[in-house]
Design a protein around this motif. Structure first.
Motif, PDB file in Angstrom:
ATOM      1  N   SER A 100       3.460-133.929 -16.347  1.00  0.00           N
ATOM      2  CA  SER A 100       2.282-133.515 -15.580  1.00  0.00           C
ATOM      3  C   SER A 100       1.350-132.673 -16.442  1.00  0.00           C
ATOM      4  O   SER A 100       1.761-132.090 -17.437  1.00  0.00           O
ATOM      5  CB  SER A 100       2.703-132.701 -14.342  1.00  0.00           C
ATOM      6  N   ILE A 101       0.119-132.586 -16.009  1.00  0.00           N
ATOM      7  CA  ILE A 101      -0.867-131.803 -16.757  1.00  0.00           C
ATOM      8  C   ILE A 101      -0.560-130.328 -16.601  1.00  0.00           C
ATOM      9  O   ILE A 101      -0.472-129.818 -15.495  1.00  0.00           O
ATOM     10  CB  ILE A 101      -2.297-132.087 -16.250  1.00  0.00           C
ATOM     11  N   GLU A 102      -0.431-129.577 -17.703  1.00  0.00           N
ATOM     12  CA  GLU A 102      -0.133-128.148 -17.647  1.00  0.00           C
ATOM     13  C   GLU A 102      -1.416-127.364 -17.390  1.00  0.00           C
ATOM     14  O   GLU A 102      -2.433-127.594 -18.012  1.00  0.00           O
ATOM     15  CB  GLU A 102       0.466-127.714 -18.990  1.00  0.00           C
ATOM     16  N   MET A 103      -1.355-126.439 -16.430  1.00  0.00           N
ATOM     17  CA  MET A 103      -2.494-125.567 -16.149  1.00  0.00           C
ATOM     18  C   MET A 103      -2.001-124.143 -15.985  1.00  0.00           C
ATOM     19  O   MET A 103      -1.147-123.887 -15.139  1.00  0.00           O
ATOM     20  CB  MET A 103      -3.229-125.996 -14.867  1.00  0.00           C
ATOM     21  N   HIS A 149      -3.063-129.336 -31.867  1.00  0.00           N
ATOM     22  CA  HIS A 149      -4.516-129.257 -31.696  1.00  0.00           C
ATOM     23  C   HIS A 149      -4.870-128.253 -30.595  1.00  0.00           C
ATOM     24  O   HIS A 149      -5.765-127.403 -30.741  1.00  0.00           O
ATOM     25  CB  HIS A 149      -5.080-130.637 -31.347  1.00  0.00           C
ATOM     26  N   ASN A 150      -4.188-128.324 -29.471  1.00  0.00           N
ATOM     27  CA  ASN A 150      -4.488-127.426 -28.340  1.00  0.00           C
ATOM     28  C   ASN A 150      -4.222-125.965 -28.692  1.00  0.00           C
ATOM     29  O   ASN A 150      -4.944-125.059 -28.263  1.00  0.00           O
ATOM     30  CB  ASN A 150      -3.659-127.816 -27.120  1.00  0.00           C
ATOM     31  N   LEU A 151      -3.187-125.741 -29.496  1.00  0.00           N
ATOM     32  CA  LEU A 151      -2.878-124.372 -29.909  1.00  0.00           C
ATOM     33  C   LEU A 151      -4.006-123.802 -30.781  1.00  0.00           C
ATOM     34  O   LEU A 151      -4.393-122.636 -30.638  1.00  0.00           O
ATOM     35  CB  LEU A 151      -1.545-124.341 -30.648  1.00  0.00           C
ATOM     36  N   VAL A 189       0.420-126.828 -24.678  1.00  0.00           N
ATOM     37  CA  VAL A 189       0.880-126.372 -25.978  1.00  0.00           C
ATOM     38  C   VAL A 189       2.412-126.275 -25.916  1.00  0.00           C
ATOM     39  O   VAL A 189       3.005-126.385 -24.842  1.00  0.00           O
ATOM     40  CB  VAL A 189       0.274-125.007 -26.358  1.00  0.00           C
ATOM     41  N   ILE A 190       3.020-126.024 -27.067  1.00  0.00           N
ATOM     42  CA  ILE A 190       4.479-125.933 -27.069  1.00  0.00           C
ATOM     43  C   ILE A 190       4.932-124.777 -26.198  1.00  0.00           C
ATOM     44  O   ILE A 190       4.225-123.774 -26.050  1.00  0.00           O
ATOM     45  CB  ILE A 190       5.010-125.780 -28.507  1.00  0.00           C
ATOM     46  N   GLU A 223       3.054-118.958 -22.958  1.00  0.00           N
ATOM     47  CA  GLU A 223       2.919-117.658 -22.290  1.00  0.00           C
ATOM     48  C   GLU A 223       2.327-116.618 -23.233  1.00  0.00           C
ATOM     49  O   GLU A 223       1.516-115.777 -22.820  1.00  0.00           O
ATOM     50  CB  GLU A 223       4.285-117.193 -21.769  1.00  0.00           C
ATOM     51  N   GLU A 224       2.716-116.674 -24.483  1.00  0.00           N
ATOM     52  CA  GLU A 224       2.220-115.694 -25.463  1.00  0.00           C
ATOM     53  C   GLU A 224       0.689-115.741 -25.582  1.00  0.00           C
ATOM     54  O   GLU A 224       0.002-114.721 -25.519  1.00  0.00           O
ATOM     55  CB  GLU A 224       2.864-115.966 -26.826  1.00  0.00           C
ATOM     56  N   THR A 225       0.158-116.975 -25.778  1.00  0.00           N
ATOM     57  CA  THR A 225      -1.306-117.097 -25.934  1.00  0.00           C
ATOM     58  C   THR A 225      -2.031-116.775 -24.629  1.00  0.00           C
ATOM     59  O   THR A 225      -3.119-116.179 -24.629  1.00  0.00           O
ATOM     60  CB  THR A 225      -1.669-118.511 -26.403  1.00  0.00           C
ATOM     61  N   TRP A 226      -1.424-117.187 -23.528  1.00  0.00           N
ATOM     62  CA  TRP A 226      -2.068-116.908 -22.235  1.00  0.00           C
ATOM     63  C   TRP A 226      -2.167-115.405 -21.989  1.00  0.00           C
ATOM     64  O   TRP A 226      -3.199-114.891 -21.542  1.00  0.00           O
ATOM     65  CB  TRP A 226      -1.299-117.592 -21.108  1.00  0.00           C
TER      66      TRP A 226
END
Length: 617
Positions: free
Chosen positions: A2-5, A221-223, A263-264, A269-272
């Motif tokens: 599923s798409i992660e949001m 790429h997303n990271l 992202v991985i 959680e870290e980037t968020w």
């Protein structure tokens, strides 16, 4: 897959719920996706209440020239409301002054040239807005075609699988970028198009679950996108303009949802949390700003209440005062009104009550003032009757030969006239002119009563008779300069001779008629004739040292200028009704022609007035 949001907050602090393939109908997310990617400009908020008419008009023009028309609506409408209030206040002030001078309310006419100028600017705004909506509708249809094409290409990407992993990943990123930049589409198509897009997007991510190489490329790429968003957000923390920072933060949140997921797991959680912490810092700055604005608004509220109370005090203290004291009170109220309008905003929950209290206080003052001037108007009618009685006495004595008695009477009634108070404004100039002219007629006769004057006048008659005979016989040269010089010399000789006996004044008319005929024969332009006649008139005044003739001509010229200015203003107002008319409209052309003709006459009259003011004996 599923798409992660992530559970993000928008830039205004509202919670945006998670959106998965099973929750694509979430309205807030759907509308966010349908927004244009282009950020709105940050327009400086100004205290329009402190601006004058001309500055408000210039400000509206600058907004239309500098910013897209769809982004200036609130500012233009605010300027319009402030302009309306200032027009209303200006009209009330002029009306008060008119009534204070004894004018009748039915005779009052308000004119303001700025009103028509603002109407032109506001009509331009409405026209630009209409064009914008039409172009926007066209653009939305084009955007719909683009988004439908993206959906089809996305579907083909995972169903047909004709490309290598690297090329497929590049095509996928290109499609997401195109989707991000596609812009608004018609509301009637939005729900279905977005459902289809996310359906195929979800399917593609499921495909990625089965293709680890593609998934790894997407994660990496997303990271990188997340890190670039975080870096820009950190820069926004130092942005001086808080509102600008919030606007761009809103865009970064949307970019995070569209371009920075998934992202991985270990970095999600870290980037968020990094992004979320920066967002909170920016919102904390907004809270500080809002708190400061609240304190300023409370101070403004207290200032406005103080002004309202001061207006009430003046109303109570002025109820039984004199005309001069009322004039001072009116000025004080006008100053307080201007001060009230220049004070900034008050708390929203107090705004309407404060404005209503201000209007009620000024309305009560005007009510008391109008009662006073109604009484004053009755007094002015009594004064008018007294002055009319003095005028009748002056008329009875203007032809009198009882010099000693009549001169005493005329001087007495002149002194009595000064001691009588104001009369209604509409009668003032007329009755004063008639009284002054009547008294002047008597004193002119009084000055000419001595016999030596009569002998001098008789000698003047002989000289003018001989000069008129000579004037009839001269031949006008063909050369215009020589002809004008000849006429000027004759005119100077004629004016130098001086006055005639009262019963022989017709010789002047005969000379004037002959003079005009000879001047007309030169076939001069209208401007040349006007200039020449004006100079001849000045020469006559100087030769006779005739102050009264000079004063009368100045007064008449002033009246001509005043009438022309009113007519030009009225025609300028009429032009505003042709805002959407064709430039070749006969009616519009006629109005512009009238304006040009009257401006020419106005220029000539102003030149004449300056010339008369420069006359020295």
């Amino acid at each position: 897959m599923s798409i992660e949001m992530d559970n993000l907050h928008s830039a205004d602090g509202q919670n945006l719920a998670n959106n998965t393939s099973n929750d694509l109908n979430n309205e807030s997310y759907k509308l966010s996706e349908n927004n244009d990617t282009k950020q709105e400009a940050v327009i400086e908020r100004k205290d329009y209440n402190s601006f004058g008419f001309d500055v408000l008009i210039d400000e509206a023009k600058n907004l239309l020239n500098k910013y897209p028309v769809n982004q200036v609506r609130n500012h233009i409408e605010q300027i319009k409301e402030v302009f309306r209030q200032k027009i209303e206040n200006d009209e009330n002030q002029k009306k008060e002054a008119f009534l204070a001078d004894g004018g009748d309310v039915l005779d009052f006419r308000y004119e303001n040239s700025y009103r028509s100028k603002f109407s032109l600017v506001y009509n331009d705004y409405k026209n630009q807005l209409s064009i914008y909506h039409k172009e926007n509708e066209k653009q939305e249809k084009e955007n719909l075609v683009e988004r439908l094409s993206i959906v089809d290409e996305l579907k083909a990407l995972y169903t047909e699988q004709n490309e290598s992993n690297t090329q497929m990943f590049k095509s996928f990123r290109d499609l997401k970028t195109r989707w991000h930049n596609a812009g608004r589409i018609p509301a009637s198509n939005a729900e279905n198009v977005f459902k289809n897009y996310f359906f195929h997007l979800d399917n593609f991510y499921k495909y990625l679950d089965m293709n680890k190489e593609l998934q790894a490329l997407d994660y990496q790429h997303n990271l990188e996108v997340r890190y670039s968003i975080i870096k820009r957000a950190e820069e926004l923390v130092e942005e001086e303009n808080v509102q600008k920072a919030l606007n761009e933060l809103q865009y970064l949140h949307r970019l995070w949802k569209e371009e920075a997921v998934p992202v991985i797991e270990e970095k999600r959680e870290e980037t968020w949390q990094q992004f979320k912490a920066i967002t909170n810092k920016i919102h904390d700055r907004k809270s500080v700003l809002n708190e400061r604005l609240k304190k300023e608004q409370i101070v403004n509220y207290e200032k406005k209440i103080e002004i309202i109370n001061r207006i009430k005090e003046i109303s109570e203290a002025t109820a039984k005062k004199s005309h001069s004291e009322w004039q001072k009170a009116i000025k004080d109220i006008n100053d307080l009104r201007d001060a009230f309008l220049t004070i900034g905003r008050v708390p929203k929950d107090k705004n309407n009550k404060t404005w209503d209290a201000f209007k009620e206080a000024t309305r009560e003052f005007n009510h008391i003032k109008n009662d006073f001037y109604k009484t004053l108007k009755n007094d002015q009618q009594d004064n008018l009757k007294k002055k009319l009685a003095l005028l009748e006495i002056a008329k009875e004595h203007k032809d009198s030969r009882d010099w000693n008695n009549s001169v005493k009477v005329i001087k007495k009634i002149q002194n009595d006239w000064k001691n009588i108070g104001h009369v209604p404004r509409k009668n003032s100039d007329k009755i004063w002119k008639e009284f002054k002219d009547t008294c002047n007629q008597f004193f002119d006769r009084y000055k000419n009563r001595q016999n030596e004057y009569n002998e001098e006048f008789e000698q003047n008659l002989v000289e003018k008779t001989e000069l008129l005979k000579e004037f009839k016989e001269i031949l006008i040269p063909e050369n215009k300069e020589e002809a004008l010089s000849l006429l000027t010399n004759f005119n100077a000789k004629w004016n130098k001779i001086g006055k005639l006996p009262n019963n022989k004044a017709e010789i002047n008319q005969e000379y004037s008629k002959l003079y005009n005929e000879k001047l007309k024969s030169l076939q001069l332009s209208q401007n040349q004739i006007q200039d020449y006649k004006l100079q001849a008139f000045v020469d006559q005044i100087v030769a006779n040292r005739d102050n009264r003739l000079l004063d009368d001509e100045i007064r008449k010229t002033k009246k001509v200028i005043e009438d022309l200015e009113k007519e030009i203003n009225q025609l300028d107002n009429n032009v505003s009704f042709f805002a959407n008319a064709n430039a070749n409209s006969p009616l519009l052309k006629d109005v512009y022609k009238q304006i040009d003709e009257k401006r020419t006459k106005l220029t000539n009259a102003e030149v004449k007035l300056r010339t008369l003011y420069s006359v020295e004996f």
